[in-house]
Design a protein around this motif. Structure first.
Motif, PDB file in Angstrom:
ATOM      1  N   LYS A  12     -28.877 -11.214   1.530  1.00  0.00           N
ATOM      2  CA  LYS A  12     -29.678 -12.405   1.833  1.00  0.00           C
ATOM      3  C   LYS A  12     -30.044 -13.170   0.569  1.00  0.00           C
ATOM      4  CE  LYS A  12     -34.252 -10.220   1.794  1.00  0.00           C
ATOM      5  NZ  LYS A  12     -35.502 -10.014   2.566  1.00  0.00           N
ATOM      6  N   ASP A  13     -30.161 -12.445  -0.578  1.00  0.00           N
ATOM      7  CA  ASP A  13     -30.437 -13.132  -1.833  1.00  0.00           C
ATOM      8  C   ASP A  13     -29.232 -13.930  -2.296  1.00  0.00           C
ATOM      9  OD1 ASP A  13     -32.962 -11.986  -1.880  1.00  0.00           O
ATOM     10  OD2 ASP A  13     -32.233 -10.203  -2.928  1.00  0.00           O
ATOM     11  N   ARG A  24     -27.074 -15.332  -0.341  1.00  0.00           N
ATOM     12  CA  ARG A  24     -26.989 -16.527   0.503  1.00  0.00           C
ATOM     13  C   ARG A  24     -27.956 -17.618   0.064  1.00  0.00           C
ATOM     14  NH1 ARG A  24     -26.332 -14.634   6.811  1.00  0.00           N
ATOM     15  NH2 ARG A  24     -24.439 -13.384   6.550  1.00  0.00           N
ATOM     16  N   SER A  25     -29.121 -17.217  -0.387  1.00  0.00           N
ATOM     17  CA  SER A  25     -30.152 -18.203  -0.709  1.00  0.00           C
ATOM     18  C   SER A  25     -30.066 -18.719  -2.136  1.00  0.00           C
ATOM     19  CB  SER A  25     -31.541 -17.599  -0.491  1.00  0.00           C
ATOM     20  OG  SER A  25     -31.734 -16.482  -1.352  1.00  0.00           O
TER      21      SER A  25
END
Length: 661
Positions: free
Chosen positions: A275-276, A278-279
């Protein structure tokens, strides 16, 4: 056949016959005393100090009345005596016994008892040295395998049964401890300590290798600190899959599902969650953004104290084609314990011949620099302006944090085609700190101070830097002064400022102060006087000078000019610096290199500690580019030189002649 007391019938008969001889009391007392002494230093469950022998060997009440016990005074154990040589059977038995003990200690790591105790229970007995007793056809094996605790647990008999118990017990203790001393404790005549096992399992070792003193630290991001609880809640065990369970069985993976266990076994890189990824954006990173290439976290990984070491040097070669064979004393002085992070070397009066010859001379100079610095450094950029050279080397793992490198030149001669006097500037941004390096060769002459100041003013106005790399602080910049457009500025070269004193006075001062106390000479220095007035190098500083003048020497000698001109020794080669922010640059060392004598100038160098700030990811980066061909040539020469040195040492050893007087 066994008796109600649990003993074999033949043992009872033999013990009864010995008692009828009338010597059982003395024999039992002696054996009991020896057993008590040996139990005090043996394994298993030794009796406490001060325990009487009557409590150690509990006899039946009816037997106490018929046996007269002699008083025994406990004595410390004697030193081991030398025994006769062991037979082959005994040696093989001892070897098998040690091997069996090591196997037991490896297969049972939780065992807390000593190795000698396990030998008493599991190992076979040594072969008997004496004759076999006719009363005991079974041999000593049964007595050794029988436990004294089991004998205590057996029901006590009458007088004859109690006597057999005591004899049996004394015989077993004596044979067991005697075998231990002969086979294990003092094998080979040297005492050996028993194996010591921990009473409880040792605590697990921490796998985190993070250290603030390391440049590249195994550091966990602040947003990944909760990964242990998150992974336990989400995935359970790391080895839940089939492939992971196989690795777990082979001991490849850790059993705990911690952040360290999620890392690669062969890397110290910080784990990144999906998720990191992706962001995050690696194209436009803010100053304090997590994961930015030029950000604060990445800077702290490589420079925990946010300061780097820079080596700046200048040397006037006097147009000599012959370069020094060894540059170690120049680039790698012995005073600092560690090499610097960046090396910047400026040269004046390189090779004045044709363009092809000058290019080959400059290339050879860069190869010598790469050969000296070794594989840990790469050539970030090099530039030339006529006979002015500048080379910037940086540590190989820091090249990713450099912006594009830009350079500009200025000619201070009236005729612009003659490029012997002028300036050469190289600029780039490292993380969030902008650097400018300028090497210059000003007008020569003892009395031409104003011409040198004109050279300085023309340089700061005509150097067009930066070009594409943005200014880190445009509000404090000036269009008329290039030195105000960068955070850290280093200006070095042959400034040609002299000492306003005659040769005789200067020589007398130098001869009076052989320990390089040159404070009296600096009173006559032109550059020091002009900088104090503010007419040149405005805002610049210079470290304290503690070395002798770098000009003018006889080539190959340590003496100053002995020609008819008798030029006055002077501090023509200098290194000055300035910073936008106070105390950003700290001078560590400022000296010359008297070992290099191929020119009439001595090289001058300075070591600095420079503060580095985080930056943004939106600047044009160098993308890790460096001169790979130069790198390979320099490393190849370095290896060849080492092989030749080793071969010469080998030839000297082989050709040496020993003379016997």
């Amino acid at each position: 056949m066994s008796t109600p007391n649990g003993f074999p019938q033949h043992s009872r008969v033999c013990l009864t016959r010995s008692m009828e001889g009338g010597a059982v009391q003395d024999l039992q007392a002696k054996k009991a005393g020896k057993a008590a002494k040996k139990e005090a230093g043996g394994d298993g469950a030794p009796p406490k100090i001060g325990t009487p022998i009557s409590e150690t060997f509990k006899l039946p009440e009816d037997l106490k009345a018929n046996i007269k016990m002699k008083s025994i005074t406990p004595r410390p154990p004697r030193k081991p005596r030398l025994e006769r040589a062991a037979s082959l059977d005994e040696k093989s038995w001892r070897k098998w016994r040690r091997f069996r003990t090591s196997q037991e200690s490896l297969t049972d790591p939780n065992e807390t008892s000593s190795s000698n105790g396990s030998l008493q229970e599991a190992s076979p007995s040594p072969p008997s040295r004496g004759r076999a007793s006719p009363c005991n056809p079974c041999g000593p094996q049964e007595s050794l395998h029988s436990s004294p605790d089991a004998l205590e647990a057996s029901p006590g008999g009458k007088s004859r049964g109690g006597a057999s118990d005591l004899g049996k017990r004394a015989s077993e203790i004596s044979s067991a401890f005697g075998g231990l001393l002969r086979g294990k404790g003092f094998a080979g005549g040297k005492p050996r300590l028993s194996q010591i096992m921990p009473a409880r399992p040792l605590p697990p070792m921490e796998l985190n290798v993070a250290s603030h003193s390391l440049r590249t630290a195994n550091r966990i991001d602040s947003d990944c600190l909760d990964y242990r609880l998150y992974s336990q809640h989400k995935f359970g065990r790391v080895s839940s899959s089939l492939s992971d369970s196989r690795l777990q069985g082979n001991g490849t993976l850790c059993d705990s599902c911690s952040t360290d266990s999620m890392k690669s076994t062969f890397s110290v890189l910080t784990p990144i969650r999906a998720k990191d990824v992706r962001s995050r954006s690696y194209l436009e990173g803010s100053l304090l953004a997590s994961g930015a290439l030029m950000g604060a976290e990445e800077l702290s990984r490589y420079f925990p104290n946010r300061s780097m070491g820079i080596f700046v040097a200048t040397w006037n070669m006097q147009g000599q084609k012959e370069l020094p064979v060894n540059l170690d004393d120049f680039l790698l002085p012995t005073d600092p314990d560690f090499a610097q992070d960046m090396y910047v070397i400026g040269v004046q009066e390189g090779c004045p011949d044709s363009a092809a010859v000058a290019l080959s001379c400059r290339r050879e100079w860069e190869i010598r620099l790469q050969e000296t610095l070794g594989p840990h450094y790469v050539l970030l950029h090099s530039a030339a302006h006529g006979v002015l050279y500048m080379s910037v080397f940086i540590r190989r793992d820091l090249i990713w944090f450099c912006s594009e490198v830009e350079y500009a030149t200025v000619t201070t001669r009236i005729v612009s085609q003659i490029k012997t006097k002028g300036a050469l500037g190289i600029s780039f941004t490292f993380f969030g700190t902008s650097f400018l390096f300028i090497t210059s060769h000003f007008t020569s002459g003892d009395s031409k101070v104003n011409e040198r100041k004109l050279d300085y003013n023309k340089t700061i106005q005509a150097l067009t830097l930066p070009k594409n790399v943005p200014d880190t602080n445009p509000y404090r910049s000036s269009s008329s002064d290039v030195t105000t457009r960068f955070d850290e500025v280093f200006w070095f070269g042959d400034f040609n400022f002299r000492l306003n004193k005659d040769r005789e006075t200067v020589d007398s001062i130098l001869n009076q102060n052989p320990n390089t106390d040159v404070s009296k000479l600096l009173v006559y220095d032109q550059l020091t006087s002009e900088m104090s007035r503010g007419s040149i190098f405005k805002g610049f500083q210079e470290a304290d000078i503690h070395f002798r003048p770098s000009y003018k020497f006889d080539i190959g000698k340590d003496s100053y000019d002995t020609t008819s001109k008798q030029r006055t020794p002077s501090y023509t080669d200098r290194v000055v610096f300035r910073s936008r922010y106070k105390d950003d640059i700290q001078a560590v060392k400022y000296s010359s290199c008297p070992v290099i004598k191929t020119s009439d100038h001595r090289p001058v160098f300075a070591l600095f500690r420079v503060k580095v700030r985080p930056g943004r990811d939106n600047i044009p980066l160098a993308a890790g580019l460096f001169d790979r061909d130069l790198y390979l040539i320099g490393i190849r020469r370095r290896a060849t030189r080492e092989l030749l040195r080793l071969r010469e040492q080998k030839d000297q050893r082989s050709s040496s002649i020993c003379s016997i007087s």
